[in-house]
Design an enzyme around this catalytic site. Structure first.
Site, PDB file in Angstrom:
ATOM      1  CG  HIS A 194      -2.360   0.237   0.892  1.00  0.00           C
ATOM      2  ND1 HIS A 194      -3.171  -0.717   0.309  1.00  0.00           N
ATOM      3  CD2 HIS A 194      -3.136   1.337   1.042  1.00  0.00           C
ATOM      4  CE1 HIS A 194      -4.381  -0.234   0.135  1.00  0.00           C
ATOM      5  NE2 HIS A 194      -4.390   1.030   0.557  1.00  0.00           N
ATOM      6  CG  ASP A 198      -7.037   7.445  -2.936  1.00  0.00           C
ATOM      7  OD1 ASP A 198      -7.436   6.321  -2.582  1.00  0.00           O
ATOM      8  OD2 ASP A 198      -7.777   8.282  -3.483  1.00  0.00           O
ATOM      9  CG  ASN A 200      -2.229   2.080  -2.338  1.00  0.00           C
ATOM     10  OD1 ASN A 200      -1.027   2.002  -2.496  1.00  0.00           O
ATOM     11  ND2 ASN A 200      -2.796   3.056  -1.630  1.00  0.00           N
ATOM     12  N   GLY A 201      -5.501   0.099  -4.896  1.00  0.00           N
ATOM     13  CA  GLY A 201      -6.226  -1.019  -5.498  1.00  0.00           C
ATOM     14  C   GLY A 201      -6.152  -0.996  -7.012  1.00  0.00           C
ATOM     15  NE  ARG A 202      -8.917   3.752  -8.494  1.00  0.00           N
ATOM     16  CZ  ARG A 202      -9.326   4.991  -8.300  1.00  0.00           C
ATOM     17  NH1 ARG A 202      -9.767   5.697  -9.321  1.00  0.00           N
ATOM     18  NH2 ARG A 202      -9.289   5.538  -7.106  1.00  0.00           N
ATOM     19  CG  MET A 203      -1.312   2.527  -8.933  1.00  0.00           C
ATOM     20  SD  MET A 203      -0.492   2.514 -10.555  1.00  0.00           S
ATOM     21  CE  MET A 203       0.983   1.561 -10.191  1.00  0.00           C
ATOM     22  NE  ARG A 205      -9.050  -3.069  -9.378  1.00  0.00           N
ATOM     23  CZ  ARG A 205      -9.273  -2.386  -8.260  1.00  0.00           C
ATOM     24  NH1 ARG A 205      -9.075  -2.956  -7.075  1.00  0.00           N
ATOM     25  NH2 ARG A 205      -9.695  -1.130  -8.292  1.00  0.00           N
TER      26      ARG A 205
END
Length: 382
Positions: A194, A198, A200-203, A205
């Site tokens: 992480h 902000d 982090n999820g999209r990065m 994936r």
């Protein structure tokens, strides 16, 4: 220390082998298909991936609207400015990721990852810093309870070192592992470190998609599982597996086997879905092309009719760009299809799109809407 790639079970190996066979067949099918509709399919798959990934983060934009924004960020589409900004940013990053699939001297680096993060999150900078590691702690809040911490990332002072380890691993680690497994582990390690304030999820994936695209088996547009992850039930499972496997704090000694199994199921089911869409799309194109004379349309106009069948609508502006024609030529095509009642306009001039008209062949629409069953590959092995 990073989370380690687990030893695969016999069932995992069988699922991987099935995925490889399906991807090989899909590659051959796409190569044999007409270029026009395969380009449309690639655009649709990219739009679905972008829409799904943004949906996971709470930004709701229909995949068809995403496709329109991909063509022109200023397209008249009924979305909020926040959703437009997120969609355009993700499309920019995804386009760059797809362009990297065949770069010969490619290497992963901290700079590359921060640059991709800037593409995704730069429009939030400086309130939410983009393109640089976070400088404070990070807590993932439990759904429904803003005071409960579901996950606490590693200390901010440890982020640069952990990201250095991850970059080294991306370039040289576990190279004997299947590329799909490596891609899943890249996703997991990045989201658990992480490293940014902000996004982090999209990065994470996106990084998974990049590793799969670099594999080179399929065109990059076929490489993402984000559309699968964005389905409501799958999104819940996605968060559950991340939580259960990763632990409440950064715990790299935990067993990551359930995460790999989850991803192998996603690869398998997403490939099934794409194969079904390819089959439907191919049959629709053949049906329309075979009756081109009877419908009184040109091959160029068949492309517009095909898009209507597969996505439910077509815009004049997209037809214009897809065919490389002038605005007037595209307008004449739409007017011709309207006069023959093959298309019906919806909406005002700037936001207008077209849906099937009363004379649109119903069997083509039935082919496009044909249902299919997706099987869980692990259930079929028990």
């Amino acid at each position: 220390m990073l989370y380690e790639t687990p030893r695969l079970s016999p069932a995992d190996h069988r699922v991987l082998a099935e995925v490889a066979d399906m991807r090989s067949a899909l590659r051959d099918a796409v190569r044999q298909a007409p270029t026009k509709w395969t380009l449309d399919l690639r655009r649709h798959l990219t739009a679905s991936a972008i829409a799904a990934s943004n949906t996971i983060e709470g930004y709701e934009v229909d995949a068809r609207d995403v496709a329109d924004l991909m063509d022109d960020a200023q397209e008249t589409v009924d979305v909020t400015e926040a959703n437009r900004a997120e969609t355009v940013a993700y499309q920019q990053a995804m386009t760059y990721i797809q362009s990297l699939h065949d770069v010969h001297d490619f290497a992963y680096s901290k700079g590359l990852l921060n640059a991709l993060h800037w593409m995704l999150q730069g429009h939030h900078h400086p309130p939410k810093p983009a393109g640089q590691w976070r400088r404070g702690p990070v807590f993932i809040t439990a759904v429904g309870d803003p005071h409960a911490t579901e996950y606490e990332g590693p200390h901010e002072d440890d982020v640069p070192v952990l990201m250095g380890e991850l970059v080294d691993w991306l370039n040289t680690g576990d190279t004997d592992s299947d590329p799909l497994v490596r891609a899943a582990m890249a996703h997991f390690n990045l989201v658990k470190i992480h490293p940014w304030a902000d996004g982090n999820g999209r990065m994470s994936r996106s990084l998974q998609t990049l590793l799969i695209a670099r594999e080179g088996v399929l065109a990059p547009e076929f490489s993402s599982i984000e559309a699968w992850l964005g389905m409501p039930g799958h999104t819940w499972d996605y968060y559950r597996v991340l939580r259960e496997v990763g632990g409440a704090v950064y715990s790299p000694k935990r067993d990551t086997s359930p995460w790999i199994r989850f991803n192998l199921r996603a690869y398998h089911e997403q490939t099934q879905s794409v194969q079904h869409r390819v089959n439907r799309s191919n049959r629709c194109w053949i049906q329309l092309d075979e009756r081109r004379d009877a419908l009184g349309v040109t091959e160029r106009q068949v492309t517009a009719l095909h898009e209507v069948a597969m996505t439910g609508r077509v815009r004049r502006s997209r037809h214009e760009r897809a065919e490389g024609i002038s605005e007037q030529q595209a307008l004449r095509d739409m007017q011709h299809l309207m006069r023959r009642d093959l298309l019906t306009p919806v909406g005002n001039t700037k936001g207008r799109y077209y849906v099937p008209g009363s004379s649109y062949p119903q069997d083509v629409l039935a082919t496009a809407a044909a249902r299919h069953t997706i099987r869980d590959p692990y259930e079929s092995l028990t």
